[in-house]
Design a protein around this motif. Structure first.
Motif, mmCIF file in Angstrom:
data_model
loop_
_atom_site.group_PDB
_atom_site.id
_atom_site.type_symbol
_atom_site.label_atom_id
_atom_site.label_comp_id
_atom_site.label_asym_id
_atom_site.label_seq_id
_atom_site.Cartn_x
_atom_site.Cartn_y
_atom_site.Cartn_z
ATOM 1 N N ASP A 45 -36.150 12.154 58.279
ATOM 2 C CA ASP A 45 -37.348 12.515 57.517
ATOM 3 C C ASP A 45 -37.564 14.026 57.529
ATOM 4 N N ASP A 46 -37.644 14.621 56.355
ATOM 5 C CA ASP A 46 -37.952 16.060 56.215
ATOM 6 C C ASP A 46 -36.902 16.973 56.856
ATOM 7 N N CYS A 92 -41.607 12.275 50.364
ATOM 8 C CA CYS A 92 -40.960 11.088 50.958
ATOM 9 C C CYS A 92 -40.791 9.864 50.051
ATOM 10 N N LYS A 161 -39.198 4.645 59.993
ATOM 11 C CA LYS A 161 -40.145 4.868 58.895
ATOM 12 C C LYS A 161 -39.716 4.113 57.636
ATOM 13 N N HIS A 259 -40.323 14.676 60.822
ATOM 14 C CA HIS A 259 -41.637 14.832 60.188
ATOM 15 C C HIS A 259 -42.678 15.206 61.266
ATOM 16 N N ASP A 316 -34.644 12.829 53.313
ATOM 17 C CA ASP A 316 -35.385 12.329 52.145
ATOM 18 C C ASP A 316 -36.034 13.431 51.318
ATOM 19 N N ASN A 317 -36.069 14.651 51.844
ATOM 20 C CA ASN A 317 -36.562 15.825 51.084
ATOM 21 C C ASN A 317 -36.250 17.065 51.911
ATOM 22 N N LYS A 340 -40.203 21.588 51.667
ATOM 23 C CA LYS A 340 -40.786 20.294 51.273
ATOM 24 C C LYS A 340 -41.960 20.481 50.314
#
Ligand code: CA
Length: 516
Positions: A45-46, A92, A161, A259, A316-317, A340
Motif C-alpha cells: 500500500d502506497d 487506493c 487490506k 500506508h 497500488d499508487n 500519492k
C-alpha cells in the motif's frame, strides 16, 4: 538451461510416484501435475516507485540508500522488472478494484476511495462539483478476478487490506467478492495501529470499535507482533493448508503497510540511526514488508512449490509525499514529482516485479508502459481461465504473458494508457487536482479539470520530473492526444465534474475561452 514448466511437473510427478519416495511426497509437493500454477499477488500500500533498494532510475529517491529489501532484490535478480509500471489511479480503491475487474477506474465508476456505504469520501471544493460515482465499490454479483479463479478450482486467499467495498455493504467482506479465505480484510483502507500490543486498534480496550480497527488476528493481540508480520504468518499458514488440500491457490497478499499511520516496527529501528524519527519508522515499514515477502518465499521453498508459483510484487499508487513524511513535501519520489493523489508521475508510477522460475528468465527487464488492470487478463491467462464473455469484452488490461519470452515485442506496445480521477484528494500539492490524463509513447498529457480546464504536455523520456510544459509548442500533438483521451473517456462513460452548473468539457472540446 531450465526445463519448461510442463516437463518439470512431469519429472516431479515421476519422482513422487516412485514407491520409495512416497514419504517425501507427503512432506513436500502434493500439487497434482497439470494443475494450474499458484499465484502470489503481493500488493503493497502506497509504496513509491523507488521506495525500495531496487534502483529504477540513475537518480535515487532521497532516502532510498537506506532501504533494506533483500527479498525483493532477489525477485528482481531472478525475474522480470518493469521500469514504466503504473497504478490505475493515484489512490487506493480505484486501483485495487481495477485489478479485480480488468477495467479502468472510470469504466468501473469507482474513481475515488471508499469507506462508508452511500457516503462520498470526497466532495466539492472551491466551486468545482465532483461527479457522482460508485461510492460503495465492488459488491456481490460483480465479476471479480478471485471469483473467476475460485470457480476455476483455486483456493482464493485474501490477507491484509481489502478496501474494495464500503463498510455497511456486503462488499466490505472479501468473502463476498470471490475470496474463500479472508485474513484481516474489510472496508477500511488503513489500520488504526500496526502494533499487536495495541490490538491493532485505536482503543486497545475496545478493539473493533472503530472502522479503522483491524478485524481478526485476535491471537496476536497483546503480543509484540507487528501487523505485517502477523499477516505473513497467517498467509503462510493458509498456503500450507491449500497445499495440504491439494489445491492451487491465489494469494492476494496486501499488507496495510506502508500506508499511514507511520509506526515503527521496533525490531528494525536500529538499522536506521541516520534517519529522522518519521523516516526511520517508514524505513522499518518497508523492511517489514520485505521480510513478509521473505516469509512467503521461504514457505514456497519449503513446500517445493516455488517453481510452480507465479509471483507479482507491486503497489497500488505512488508514495506518500504530501503530508506526515519529513519535509520538504512532494519530493520523496525524486526524480518523479509529487506523490500519492497526484496526476504527476509520483502519483501513479510504481514498482512492479514478476517472478516465475523456468518461465521468466532471471534478470529480464521491460520498459514498456503497463498498468494495474493488466494483471486481470495476465493472471487469468496464467491460470488458463476466462470470465463471462460479456465481462471479458469490457476488459481494458492487456495480457502481459507475451513479455515473459525475451525478445517478444507485443503488438500493443504503442498503446496509450489513461487515467481519470475527477476528485479532490484531501491534501494539496503539485498535480493534486481533479484530472484526466493519457500517456502514449514518451508523451504524457494531463487535463486538469480545476480551477479552469487546462492541458499540460510533457516528454517523459527527456523530462521524467514533468517540469517543462510543452503544450504551447506542440499544438498538433496536444490536439491528437486530446482527441485520443476524449474518445477513451466517452467510451468508458467517464463522469466529469461541473462548475457553475456546466459540465467540464471533454479535452477535445476546449475553446480558447475555456482554457487558461
Ligand atoms: Ca494506497
Amino acid at each position: 538451461m531450465r526445463l519448461p514448466l510442463s516437463i518439470q511437473c512431469c519429472l516431479l510427478w515421476l519422482f513422487f510416484t516412485s514407491p520409495g519416495v512416497l514419504h517425501a511426497q507427503d512432506q513436500t509437493s502434493k500439487q497434482v501435475p497439470g494443475t494450474p500454477p499458484n499465484i502470489v499477488f503481493f500488493i503493497v500500500d502506497d509504496l513509491g516507485w523507488q521506495d525500495t533498494a531496487l534502483s529504477l532510475h540513475q537518480e535515487s529517491a532521497p532516502f532510498q540508500q537506506h532501504y533494506r529489501t533483500p527479498n525483493l532484490q532477489r525477485l528482481a535478480r531472478e525475474g522480470l522488472v518493469f521500469s514504466n509500471a503504473y497504478a490505475s489511479s493515484p489512490v487506493c480503491t480505484p486501483t485495487r478494484t481495477s485489478i479485480m475487474t480488468g477495467r479502468s477506474p472510470q469504466a468501473n465508476g469507482i474513481t475515488y476511495w471508499i469507506l462508508h456505504k452511500d457516503r462520498d469520501t470526497g466532495g466539492p471544493r472551491d466551486g468545482t462539483v465532483t461527479p457522482r460515482w460508485n461510492v460503495n465499490g465492488l459488491q456481490p454479483g460483480d465479476v471479480t478476478l478471485p471469483g473467476i479463479l475460485q470457480k476455476g478450482g483455486y483456493r482464493t486467499i485474501h490477507a491484509g487490506k481489502a478496501h474494495l467495498g464500503a463498510h455497511g455493504s456486503d462488499g466490505a467482506d472479501p468473502k463476498n467478492l470471490g475470496f474463500e479465505v479472508n485474513i484481516a480484510g474489510h472496508a477500511a483502507g488503513a489500520p488504526s495501529d500496526f502494533r499487536g500490543r495495541r490490538n491493532y486498534s485505536r482503543d486497545p480496550e475496545n478493539p473493533g470499535a472503530k472502522v479503522w480497527d483491524v478485524p481478526g488476528l485476535e491471537k496476536y493481540h497483546g503480543t509484540d507482533t507487528y501487523l505485517t508480520e502477523a499477516l505473513a504468518l497467517e498467509a503462510a499458514t493458509a498456503i500450507h493448508q491449500a497445499h495440504q488440500d491439494g489445491k492451487s491457490f491465489f494469494l492476494h497478499f496486501s499488507p496495510y503497510a506502508v500506508h499511514t499511520p507511520i509506526i515503527a516496527n521496533q525490531r528494525h529501528l536500529e538499522n536506521y540511526p541516520d534517519l529522522s524519527k518519521v523516516e526511520a519508522a517508514y524505513a522499518t515499514m518497508i523492511e517489514s514488508v520485505d521480510e513478509a515477502l521473505g516469509v512467503l518465499l521461504k514457505t514456497l521453498e519449503k513446500l517445493e512449490i516455488l517453481d510452480e508459483t507465479f509471483i507479482v510484487f507491486t503497489s497500488d499508487n505512488g508514495g506518500l509525499s504530501a503530508h506526515t513524511r519529513e519535509k520538504p513535501h512532494h519530493r520523496h519520489n525524486h526524480p518523479l514529482s509529487s506523490g500519492k493523489g497526484s496526476a504527476l508521475e509520483g502519483g501513479t508510477r510504481i514498482p512492479l516485479v514478476m517472478h516465475w522460475p523456468g518461465v521468466i528468465e532471471g534478470g529480464a527487464r521491460s520498459s514498456l508502459p503497463v498498468i494495474s488492470h493488466d494483471h486481470f487478463p495476465t493472471l487469468l491467462s496464467i491460470a488458463g481461465l476466462v470470465g463471462p464473455a460479456d465481462h471479458m469484452e469490457q476488459v481494458e488490461g492487456q495480457d502481459l504473458t507475451p513479455l515473459f519470452e525475451s525478445g517478444t515485442d507485443p503488438e500493443w506496445q504503442e498503446r496509450a494508457l489513461y487515467w481519470h480521477m475527477p476528485h479532490f484528494w484531501g491534501p494539496r500539492g503539485p498535480g493534486i487536482q481533479p484530472f484526466s490524463s493519457i500517456r502514449r509513447g514518451d508523451w504524457k498529457m494531463i487535463y486538469y479539470h480545476h480551477p479552469k480546464p487546462k492541458r499540460v504536455l510533457y516528454n517523459l523520456a527527456e523530462d521524467i520530473g514533468e517540469k517543462r510544459d510543452l503544450a504551447a509548442e506542440k499544438k498538433k500533438l496536444l490536439e491528437l492526444l486530446s482527441k485520443d483521451l476524449a474518445d477513451h473517456l466517452r467510451k468508458t462513460a467517464a463522469a466529469m465534474p461541473s462548475r457553475d452548473g456546466q459540465t467540464i468539457p471533454m479535452p477535445d472540446q476546449l475553446s480558447g475561452s475555456t482554457e487558461n
